[in-house]
Design a protein around this motif. Sequence first.
Motif, mmCIF file in Angstrom:
data_model
loop_
_atom_site.group_PDB
_atom_site.id
_atom_site.type_symbol
_atom_site.label_atom_id
_atom_site.label_comp_id
_atom_site.label_asym_id
_atom_site.label_seq_id
_atom_site.Cartn_x
_atom_site.Cartn_y
_atom_site.Cartn_z
ATOM 1 N N GLY A 35 -14.543 -32.282 15.782
ATOM 2 C CA GLY A 35 -13.454 -32.405 14.549
ATOM 3 C C GLY A 35 -12.619 -31.091 14.799
ATOM 4 N N LYS A 36 -12.554 -30.589 15.960
ATOM 5 C CA LYS A 36 -11.483 -29.448 16.186
ATOM 6 C C LYS A 36 -10.596 -29.730 17.306
ATOM 7 C CE LYS A 36 -14.397 -25.538 14.880
ATOM 8 N NZ LYS A 36 -15.042 -24.112 15.549
ATOM 9 N N GLU A 37 -9.381 -28.940 17.162
ATOM 10 C CA GLU A 37 -8.250 -29.173 18.274
ATOM 11 C C GLU A 37 -8.806 -28.848 19.665
ATOM 12 O OE1 GLU A 37 -5.427 -30.656 15.604
ATOM 13 O OE2 GLU A 37 -4.856 -30.131 17.714
ATOM 14 N N ARG A 38 -8.226 -29.495 20.715
ATOM 15 C CA ARG A 38 -8.515 -28.923 22.079
ATOM 16 C C ARG A 38 -7.883 -27.483 22.154
ATOM 17 N NH1 ARG A 38 -7.992 -33.216 26.745
ATOM 18 N NH2 ARG A 38 -9.606 -34.359 25.369
ATOM 19 N N GLU A 39 -8.568 -26.744 22.920
ATOM 20 C CA GLU A 39 -8.470 -24.929 22.901
ATOM 21 C C GLU A 39 -8.307 -24.779 24.607
ATOM 22 O OE1 GLU A 39 -10.371 -20.858 21.702
ATOM 23 O OE2 GLU A 39 -11.680 -22.814 21.681
ATOM 24 N N LEU A 40 -7.260 -24.386 24.717
ATOM 25 C CA LEU A 40 -7.243 -23.821 25.945
ATOM 26 C C LEU A 40 -8.125 -22.696 26.228
ATOM 27 C CD1 LEU A 40 -5.720 -23.699 28.968
ATOM 28 C CD2 LEU A 40 -4.050 -22.163 27.878
ATOM 29 N N VAL A 41 -9.015 -22.582 27.199
ATOM 30 C CA VAL A 41 -10.090 -21.548 27.330
ATOM 31 C C VAL A 41 -9.480 -20.567 28.411
ATOM 32 C CG1 VAL A 41 -12.522 -21.169 28.010
ATOM 33 C CG2 VAL A 41 -11.946 -23.086 26.555
ATOM 34 N N ALA A 42 -8.935 -20.957 29.589
ATOM 35 C CA ALA A 42 -8.773 -20.063 30.612
ATOM 36 C C ALA A 42 -7.811 -20.736 31.760
ATOM 37 C CB ALA A 42 -10.033 -19.514 31.545
ATOM 38 N N THR A 43 -7.048 -20.105 32.445
ATOM 39 C CA THR A 43 -6.230 -20.616 33.386
ATOM 40 C C THR A 43 -6.087 -19.654 34.753
ATOM 41 O OG1 THR A 43 -4.733 -21.418 31.572
ATOM 42 C CG2 THR A 43 -3.763 -20.988 33.820
ATOM 43 N N ILE A 44 -6.323 -20.208 35.822
ATOM 44 C CA ILE A 44 -6.228 -19.480 36.939
ATOM 45 C C ILE A 44 -5.018 -20.217 37.862
ATOM 46 C CG2 ILE A 44 -7.761 -21.015 37.977
ATOM 47 C CD1 ILE A 44 -8.725 -18.639 39.552
ATOM 48 N N THR A 45 -4.237 -19.354 38.348
ATOM 49 C CA THR A 45 -2.922 -19.772 39.396
ATOM 50 C C THR A 45 -3.589 -20.322 40.545
ATOM 51 O OG1 THR A 45 -2.756 -17.415 40.158
ATOM 52 C CG2 THR A 45 -1.313 -18.178 38.257
#
Length: 115
Positions: free
Chosen positions: A42-52
């Motif tokens: 029931g929630k939007e997709r959320e960006l948790v973390a990013t690594i280069t």
Amino acid sequence: QVQLVESGGGLVQPGGSLRLSCAASGFTFSRYAVNWYRQAPGKERELVATITGAGSSINYANSVKGRFTLSRDNAKSTVYLQMNSLTPEDTAVYYCMVIGSRDYWGQGTQVTVSS
């Protein structure tokens, strides 16, 4: 072809830990940033973390900062998301994603935090 395969999800009690993995194939892994997203019911997709690509820069959502640690092993074409101090609010399907000629997504791995 590009493939992303997540693993490591499961059921854990509040305060527990899990380590998710994202194994990649079909492209030059070290050249690309990898993103972890999650989506709770029931929630939007959320960006948790990013690594280069080289792992030199990592960014976290405020909701996980200080609890989650993202790392990568380019020799194994794998990214790891270490999740500590889990709460029920972390319950979601977790996906890894790479932006190439298009957005590539894995199939997701379910994380359930519950007593």
